[in-house]
Design an enzyme around this catalytic site. Structure first.
Site, mmCIF file in Angstrom:
data_model
loop_
_atom_site.group_PDB
_atom_site.id
_atom_site.type_symbol
_atom_site.label_atom_id
_atom_site.label_comp_id
_atom_site.label_asym_id
_atom_site.label_seq_id
_atom_site.Cartn_x
_atom_site.Cartn_y
_atom_site.Cartn_z
ATOM 1 N N THR A 22 0.824 -1.185 0.212
ATOM 2 C CA THR A 22 -0.063 -0.074 -0.124
ATOM 3 C C THR A 22 0.932 1.151 -0.175
ATOM 4 O O THR A 22 0.614 2.196 -0.746
ATOM 5 C CB THR A 22 -0.895 -0.049 1.398
ATOM 6 O OG1 THR A 22 -1.695 -1.431 0.994
ATOM 7 C CG2 THR A 22 -1.880 0.933 1.426
ATOM 8 N N SER A 69 1.623 -7.505 -0.543
ATOM 9 C CA SER A 69 2.404 -8.609 0.275
ATOM 10 C C SER A 69 1.811 -9.707 0.552
ATOM 11 O O SER A 69 2.458 -10.802 0.980
ATOM 12 C CB SER A 69 2.758 -7.913 1.479
ATOM 13 O OG SER A 69 1.652 -7.655 2.480
ATOM 14 N N THR A 102 1.378 -4.241 4.334
ATOM 15 C CA THR A 102 1.361 -4.565 5.703
ATOM 16 C C THR A 102 0.679 -5.661 6.220
ATOM 17 O O THR A 102 0.915 -6.209 7.176
ATOM 18 C CB THR A 102 0.778 -3.401 6.579
ATOM 19 O OG1 THR A 102 -0.916 -3.463 5.844
ATOM 20 C CG2 THR A 102 1.083 -1.790 6.177
ATOM 21 N N ASP A 103 0.066 -6.497 5.164
ATOM 22 C CA ASP A 103 -0.579 -7.711 5.431
ATOM 23 C C ASP A 103 0.618 -8.831 5.888
ATOM 24 O O ASP A 103 -0.020 -9.431 6.738
ATOM 25 C CB ASP A 103 -1.318 -8.134 4.140
ATOM 26 C CG ASP A 103 -2.660 -7.415 4.091
ATOM 27 O OD1 ASP A 103 -2.953 -6.510 4.896
ATOM 28 O OD2 ASP A 103 -3.388 -7.533 3.246
HETATM 29 C C1 SIN Z 1 -0.389 -5.498 1.183
HETATM 30 O O1 SIN Z 1 0.001 -6.131 2.185
HETATM 31 O O2 SIN Z 1 0.172 -5.340 0.308
HETATM 32 C C2 SIN Z 1 -1.793 -4.697 1.151
HETATM 33 C C3 SIN Z 1 -2.163 -4.126 2.296
HETATM 34 C C4 SIN Z 1 -1.138 -2.841 2.827
HETATM 35 O O3 SIN Z 1 -0.020 -2.898 2.294
HETATM 36 O O4 SIN Z 1 -1.353 -2.221 3.853
#
Ligand code: SIN
Length: 337
Positions: A22, A69, A102-103
């Site tokens: 993200t 991710s 973040t995932d």
């Molecule tokens: C991801 O993990 O790529 C999507 C969510 C994020 O980055 O917050």
């Protein structure tokens, strides 16, 4: 940390390794921060969006991937560890920032925490809102991550995470909210410190062994032993344990109820798996607290995850299985790292 150059004071050299997510995401409408595509902007755009980091460090980018991710695999973690170790072994690299989605930030962070062989700072960062959103959190998170990686304070602390002005240990920090900018927390243990006005304020350190002090060496590995996570619930049967064994799993983490509670049929399936040489770790989906080694688990040859949540227990079990599959040795590692 600032190094003395031959004629003038030099800024620390920080490598920004970008994997997407993200923080590199773009959407069409700034007022709809959940409608976007992750992993679109390149590392040079991330750096250019925060020109202030040029006052903190000499930052140069490495684009290792550009993906969400949740699409990352064990092969990506192995490649990342190899790249980060390579960068840190260069005397002209003072620290590394890894920017990704973040995932799976908490998984990548713990993997690096156990496999980086350096005391130099490694800081993971992401964003909960895409770069195009109103009040995007990526730029300040990135600024803080570079400031932390360039600081003396981060040296020898293992892999750290910076999100929303908080500094967390890679071992204990998890994503606890689907969309909020303060999603990253270490339940019960808390953050290690704060980033304020570009300065780190660290109050605690993790006492568990990490980085140069682990026994894990992933150099040259292209795959990790397969480990599945099975979610525990009342009335669960054993079919998924049997299926995991059939599919070739070498380890299973049971994300159990409370203090590692297992439905009886699931326990039978997992005990059979252990008899066939598959390592079993009892964890919990409760979200905080310890899973203790209980008599029935010891009898069945299961290790207990302590306070590691299932996804982090899976990371440690995959690495443990590169060394051993003996239950007592696996338990030793869960007690140590
Ligand atoms: C991801 O993990 O790529 C999507 C969510 C994020 O980055 O917050």
């Amino acid at each position: 940390m600032r190094c003395n150059g031959s004629s003038e004071e030099r800024l620390p050299a920080i490598k920004l390794v970008a994997l997407g997510g993200t923080i590199a995401g773009k959407g069409a409408d700034p007022t709809r921060p959940t409608q976007y595509e992750p992993g679109v902007l390149g590392v040079d755009s991330l750096i250019a969006a925060v020109p202030e980091i040029g006052k903190l460090a000499r930052v140069s980018g490495v684009q290792l991937a550009n993906m969400p991710s949740y699409a990352m695999t064990e092969a990506d973690w192995l490649r990342l560890a190899s790249v980060v170790n390579g960068l840190l072994s260069d005397s002209d690299c003072d620290g590394v920032v890894v920017a990704q989605g973040t995932d799976t930030l908490e998984e990548t962070a713990y993997f690096l925490h156990l496999t980086v062989k350096s005391e130099k700072p490694v800081v993971l960062v992401g964003a909960m809102r895409p770069a195009t959103a109103m009040s995007a959190d990526g730029p300040l998170n990135l600024y803080n991550a570079v400031a932390l990686a360039a600081s003396r304070a981060a040296y020898g602390q293992g892999v750290l995470l910076v999100m929303n002005d908080r500094i967390g240990s890679a071992r204990d920090t998890v994503k606890t909210n689907t969309t909020a900018v303060d999603a990253f927390r270490a339940p019960e243990l808390g953050c290690l410190g704060y980033m304020t006005d570009g300065q780190p304020f660290l109050y605690y350190a993790s006492t568990r062994l990490h980085t140069s002090r682990t026994e894990f060496d992933t150099a040259g590995l292209t795959a990790l032993p397969r480990v599945e996570i099975l979610y525990g619930y009342g009335g669960s049967g054993r079919d998924l344990a049997d299926a995991a064994v059939q599919a070739g799993a070498r380890g299973i983490v049971h994300a159990g109820m409370g203090n590692g509670g297992m439905a009886p049929a699931m326990r039978e399936g997992l005990a059979d798996a252990r008899r066939q040489g598959v390592a079993v770790v009892s964890a919990s989906h409760a979200g905080s607290g310890l899973v203790t080694a209980k008599e029935a688990d010891l009898r069945d040859g299961f290790a207990a995850s302590g306070n590691l949540p299932p996804r982090k227990a899976r990371i440690l079990l995959m690495l443990a299985l590169t060394v051993t599959n003996r239950p007592e040795e696996i338990q030793r590692m869960f007690d140590l790292y």
